[in-house]
Write a protein that holds these residues in place. Sequence first.
Motif, mmCIF file in Angstrom:
data_model
loop_
_atom_site.group_PDB
_atom_site.id
_atom_site.type_symbol
_atom_site.label_atom_id
_atom_site.label_comp_id
_atom_site.label_asym_id
_atom_site.label_seq_id
_atom_site.Cartn_x
_atom_site.Cartn_y
_atom_site.Cartn_z
ATOM 1 N N LEU A 96 0.798 -1.220 0.000
ATOM 2 C CA LEU A 96 0.000 0.000 0.000
ATOM 3 C C LEU A 96 0.830 1.270 0.000
ATOM 4 O O LEU A 96 0.362 2.317 -0.465
ATOM 5 C CB LEU A 96 -0.961 -0.003 1.200
ATOM 6 N N HIS A 97 2.065 1.211 0.514
ATOM 7 C CA HIS A 97 2.861 2.444 0.587
ATOM 8 C C HIS A 97 3.206 2.974 -0.808
ATOM 9 O O HIS A 97 3.600 4.137 -0.942
ATOM 10 C CB HIS A 97 4.121 2.235 1.435
ATOM 11 N N PHE A 98 3.034 2.142 -1.851
ATOM 12 C CA PHE A 98 3.287 2.634 -3.202
ATOM 13 C C PHE A 98 2.192 3.580 -3.695
ATOM 14 O O PHE A 98 2.310 4.154 -4.768
ATOM 15 C CB PHE A 98 3.437 1.456 -4.169
ATOM 16 N N ASN A 99 1.131 3.733 -2.898
ATOM 17 C CA ASN A 99 0.100 4.708 -3.249
ATOM 18 C C ASN A 99 0.550 6.146 -3.013
ATOM 19 O O ASN A 99 -0.130 7.078 -3.445
ATOM 20 C CB ASN A 99 -1.183 4.441 -2.446
ATOM 21 N N GLN A 100 1.636 6.335 -2.279
ATOM 22 C CA GLN A 100 2.140 7.676 -1.993
ATOM 23 C C GLN A 100 3.560 7.835 -2.533
ATOM 24 O O GLN A 100 4.356 6.902 -2.495
ATOM 25 C CB GLN A 100 2.136 7.949 -0.484
ATOM 26 N N LEU A 101 3.853 9.018 -3.016
ATOM 27 C CA LEU A 101 5.183 9.351 -3.496
ATOM 28 C C LEU A 101 5.965 10.071 -2.412
ATOM 29 O O LEU A 101 5.380 10.772 -1.588
ATOM 30 C CB LEU A 101 5.065 10.238 -4.746
ATOM 31 N N ASN A 138 -1.404 15.968 -3.957
ATOM 32 C CA ASN A 138 -1.229 15.504 -2.568
ATOM 33 C C ASN A 138 -0.315 14.278 -2.483
ATOM 34 O O ASN A 138 -0.508 13.420 -1.622
ATOM 35 C CB ASN A 138 -2.588 15.196 -1.930
ATOM 36 N N PHE A 139 0.650 14.200 -3.393
ATOM 37 C CA PHE A 139 1.649 13.139 -3.418
ATOM 38 C C PHE A 139 1.038 11.745 -3.605
ATOM 39 O O PHE A 139 1.687 10.741 -3.344
ATOM 40 C CB PHE A 139 2.525 13.179 -2.159
ATOM 41 N N ASN A 140 -0.223 11.705 -4.061
ATOM 42 C CA ASN A 140 -0.863 10.427 -4.363
ATOM 43 C C ASN A 140 -0.375 9.927 -5.723
ATOM 44 O O ASN A 140 -0.404 10.666 -6.716
ATOM 45 C CB ASN A 140 -2.381 10.577 -4.368
ATOM 46 N N THR A 141 0.034 8.684 -5.781
ATOM 47 C CA THR A 141 0.687 8.154 -6.982
ATOM 48 C C THR A 141 -0.208 8.214 -8.209
ATOM 49 O O THR A 141 0.178 8.765 -9.251
ATOM 50 C CB THR A 141 1.142 6.704 -6.744
ATOM 51 N N PHE A 194 11.458 11.647 -9.952
ATOM 52 C CA PHE A 194 10.656 11.412 -8.747
ATOM 53 C C PHE A 194 10.730 9.958 -8.291
ATOM 54 O O PHE A 194 9.913 9.508 -7.485
ATOM 55 C CB PHE A 194 9.201 11.813 -9.001
ATOM 56 N N GLY A 195 11.714 9.218 -8.827
ATOM 57 C CA GLY A 195 11.941 7.843 -8.378
ATOM 58 C C GLY A 195 10.963 6.831 -8.927
ATOM 59 O O GLY A 195 10.824 5.729 -8.371
ATOM 60 N N ILE A 196 10.282 7.155 -10.033
ATOM 61 C CA ILE A 196 9.311 6.245 -10.633
ATOM 62 C C ILE A 196 9.959 5.543 -11.827
ATOM 63 O O ILE A 196 10.460 6.199 -12.746
ATOM 64 C CB ILE A 196 8.053 7.013 -11.093
ATOM 65 N N ALA A 197 9.954 4.227 -11.814
ATOM 66 C CA ALA A 197 10.502 3.456 -12.930
ATOM 67 C C ALA A 197 9.636 3.692 -14.161
ATOM 68 O O ALA A 197 8.423 3.465 -14.132
ATOM 69 C CB ALA A 197 10.547 1.972 -12.585
ATOM 70 N N ALA A 198 10.256 4.151 -15.262
ATOM 71 C CA ALA A 198 9.497 4.489 -16.466
ATOM 72 C C ALA A 198 10.267 4.040 -17.701
ATOM 73 O O ALA A 198 11.490 4.117 -17.746
ATOM 74 C CB ALA A 198 9.250 6.000 -16.515
ATOM 75 N N ALA A 218 4.015 6.432 -29.850
ATOM 76 C CA ALA A 218 4.886 6.219 -28.688
ATOM 77 C C ALA A 218 4.164 6.667 -27.434
ATOM 78 O O ALA A 218 3.403 7.644 -27.453
ATOM 79 C CB ALA A 218 6.198 6.987 -28.850
ATOM 80 N N TRP A 219 4.410 5.948 -26.334
ATOM 81 C CA TRP A 219 3.858 6.333 -25.040
ATOM 82 C C TRP A 219 4.778 5.856 -23.937
ATOM 83 O O TRP A 219 5.924 5.470 -24.176
ATOM 84 C CB TRP A 219 2.427 5.825 -24.882
ATOM 85 N N VAL A 220 4.305 5.904 -22.703
ATOM 86 C CA VAL A 220 5.121 5.672 -21.508
ATOM 87 C C VAL A 220 4.516 4.530 -20.704
ATOM 88 O O VAL A 220 3.294 4.377 -20.674
ATOM 89 C CB VAL A 220 5.161 6.951 -20.632
ATOM 90 N N GLU A 221 5.357 3.735 -20.065
ATOM 91 C CA GLU A 221 4.893 2.781 -19.060
ATOM 92 C C GLU A 221 5.665 2.992 -17.771
ATOM 93 O O GLU A 221 6.883 3.225 -17.798
ATOM 94 C CB GLU A 221 5.076 1.338 -19.539
ATOM 95 N N VAL A 222 4.948 2.917 -16.637
ATOM 96 C CA VAL A 222 5.575 3.007 -15.317
ATOM 97 C C VAL A 222 5.294 1.719 -14.561
ATOM 98 O O VAL A 222 4.260 1.074 -14.763
ATOM 99 C CB VAL A 222 5.051 4.226 -14.520
ATOM 100 N N PHE A 223 6.226 1.352 -13.687
ATOM 101 C CA PHE A 223 6.064 0.105 -12.948
ATOM 102 C C PHE A 223 5.583 0.383 -11.534
ATOM 103 O O PHE A 223 6.234 1.091 -10.759
ATOM 104 C CB PHE A 223 7.359 -0.689 -12.876
ATOM 105 N N LEU A 224 4.414 -0.226 -11.188
ATOM 106 C CA LEU A 224 3.849 -0.129 -9.841
ATOM 107 C C LEU A 224 3.482 -1.532 -9.373
ATOM 108 O O LEU A 224 2.722 -2.232 -10.064
ATOM 109 C CB LEU A 224 2.601 0.758 -9.831
ATOM 110 N N PRO A 225 4.001 -1.983 -8.219
ATOM 111 C CA PRO A 225 3.669 -3.319 -7.718
ATOM 112 C C PRO A 225 2.163 -3.484 -7.548
ATOM 113 O O PRO A 225 1.470 -2.598 -7.051
ATOM 114 C CB PRO A 225 4.392 -3.376 -6.368
ATOM 115 N N GLY A 226 1.648 -4.621 -7.977
ATOM 116 C CA GLY A 226 0.212 -4.877 -7.963
ATOM 117 C C GLY A 226 -0.436 -4.573 -9.297
ATOM 118 O O GLY A 226 -1.446 -5.173 -9.659
#
Length: 281
Positions: A96-101, A138-141, A194-198, A218-226
């Motif tokens: 759940l902590h990945f919901n916040q940056l 509000n730093f919400n991912t 911002f430390g986000i894998a992209a 072309a577009w972007v992908e970011v990695f978020l667990p879950g």
Amino acid sequence: MKFKITHNTDYLFNSEVFLEPHYLRFRPRQTAYVDVTDYSITILSEPTGHRVVQDEENNVVDFCWFEGMTNQLTITSTSILETKAFNPFDFLIYPLHFNQLPLQYDELQKKLLFSTLEGQLISQELLDYGTAILKASNFNTISFLTNLTKQLHDDFSVEYREVGSPLQPDETFTIKRGSCRDLSWMQINLLRQFGIAARFVSGYYYFDMLEPAYELHAWVEVFLPGIGWLGLDPSHGIFTGNTHFPIASSAHFENTMPVSGGIRGSATSKLITQLSIEKYK
């Protein structure tokens, strides 16, 4: 829903050349929401050898090698795709902590994602632009990713540029316009700050047009667990859906180019491309 994609690429040389081995990236990726039911590729001049391989980042690539001299390289790929229902917001981020940056990947994740976290220096102005959106979210991912992608679409003009590498992020930010690959490369480098894998994605995007005129997208992908790799399309200000058809993804845009390979000879070349995407019965 089914789609038929026909992509034709012609390199015409003004004198004969020898083709070095080439990597061809035209084969759409099988995903949880897109089935690749048929694929074919025709190459002229006909290669001496042709092997389907996986590259360093698990993209499926057609690798070809040639003999003799030629004055053309023509590549025609045809894909039949069937889409499934897909809701880009049907997910649970976990832990759940990945919901916040800022995000805190664990040590193994950092090793596996290293190249997609390795950002280049960007200007303070571009960093401030992202930081303002981050604070407003509000730093919400998910809020940040949604708002940033939409804001890039609102603040930047999208223009067509057939060939060439993406512009440097600061250049795109300064001129406030760019191709889909320019906006994607800028967003990737901002997210990495911002430390986000992209990573960078090359593929096709279907949407209804009165006068169809499709091009490689072309577009972007970011990695978020879950979630895994979540697609963002800054050119359209949206999360990607089931009519975004990825071909290749990489931490480095160079590794997604549709044609990679050299020639021996002093000829000049002319590039002609044609892409059609149509609903298929």
